[in-house]
Design an enzyme around this catalytic site. Sequence first.
Site, PDB file in Angstrom:
ATOM      1  N   LYS A   1      -7.965  57.890 -34.316  1.00 40.47           N
ATOM      2  CA  LYS A   1      -7.397  57.084 -35.395  1.00 40.47           C
ATOM      3  C   LYS A   1      -6.841  57.927 -36.532  1.00 40.47           C
ATOM      4  O   LYS A   1      -6.236  57.385 -37.460  1.00 40.47           O
ATOM      5  CB  LYS A   1      -8.468  56.127 -35.934  1.00 40.47           C
TER       6      LYS A   1
ATOM      7  N   PRO B   1      -5.589  49.633 -36.986  1.00 39.69           N
ATOM      8  CA  PRO B   1      -4.862  50.497 -36.049  1.00 39.69           C
ATOM      9  C   PRO B   1      -5.812  51.372 -35.231  1.00 39.69           C
ATOM     10  O   PRO B   1      -6.676  52.049 -35.780  1.00 39.69           O
ATOM     11  CB  PRO B   1      -3.978  51.337 -36.969  1.00 39.69           C
ATOM     12  N   GLU B   2      -5.641  51.335 -33.917  1.00 37.19           N
ATOM     13  CA  GLU B   2      -6.476  52.123 -33.020  1.00 37.19           C
ATOM     14  C   GLU B   2      -5.629  53.232 -32.402  1.00 37.19           C
ATOM     15  O   GLU B   2      -4.494  53.470 -32.826  1.00 37.19           O
ATOM     16  CB  GLU B   2      -7.092  51.205 -31.960  1.00 37.19           C
TER      17      GLU B   2
END
Length: 371
Positions: free
Chosen positions: A62, A2-3
């Site tokens: 993040k 996940p960014e």
Amino acid sequence: MPELAEVARIVHFIRQHLVGKTLSKVQAQHDDIVYGKVGTSAAEFQKAMQGKKIVGAGQQGKYFWITMSSPPHAVMHFGMAGWLKIKDADTYYYRSDKPADKEWPPKYWKFLMETSDEVKTEAAFVDFRRLSRIRLVDCPADDIRNHTPLKENGPDPVADKETVTAEWLMNKLRSKKVPIKALLLDQANISGIGNWMGDEILYHAKIHPEQYSNTLSDEQIKELHTAIHYVCSTSLDVLADSEKFPEHWLFKHRWGKGKKNQPAVLPNGDKITFLTVGGRTSAVVPSVQKKTGAVAKDFDESANGTPANSKRKRASVKKESDSEAEEAVKPKSSKSQSKKKRTAVKSEDLEEEKKPNDASLGRRRSTRTRT
């Protein structure tokens, strides 16, 4: 992994489903890595959350946090494969039709939350790879970003847009001599940019990922600045739903469309090739991203093409453990013992890899799961 865009998606759903509600029940399963590595325990987390009201949620790159009616607050990041599931809500950023993904509570949960509403809301933090981190930060909610780990990270290009100016970026790039892709991925420089976002940004800026940061011209840096804000803001505006990304984006074509064993290409016929920069695979369009200065290494555009039917897979990032680092400085007489310890560590890694990755088994859709 996940960014910035995917994390913004979950912050949106936390605000939509959890903010303003009181937690009537919290369960946390002890994990000496997910909690313990950052100085928290499951018991401490459970006690800190139980009975409190969720009053807000925020993000820096993040990392994201849930602010409570009183300190401490929960600050988290997802690692490679972590996620926050909310029952009956479309929070996912990948598609999976597996029946197991509809089970509740979900597998590999680290904490479960229930609200006190008449129609209760249930949430679960999951991570089978155990590379995520959950910690408590004891401070006023407005001061969270002034504490570890957020204070050690660079500005968020969306939340801190006024900081991430062209001038700021120019100073940052000119002060370092590293491949530009590696600089973008370093969270100490800019928060939230990961592999796919870094590639998308460099493609739109027409910059080769291996080119040294201090060799970019003023005009290239201005283009890079524009591309950073364009890619970040556009992906956040659609809550990182890749089906809503513009059709001309590299993202829409990098995962492998077309005939088997044929090179990945853009709709205009431009070839997408792949190389490794800073230990990460980078998608590059050589006809657009030209080398205009010194680069980390020469790149043969025809050597590293990935077949068009290749799929994106999440892979754990293997880091040297504390015990391995200690072994490295021991005298040679400890070589046998060191080898045994390293073997044990590798065995643990292999066991971890054998666990089924429910997320990665689903077809990559980036940000949405049909329910």
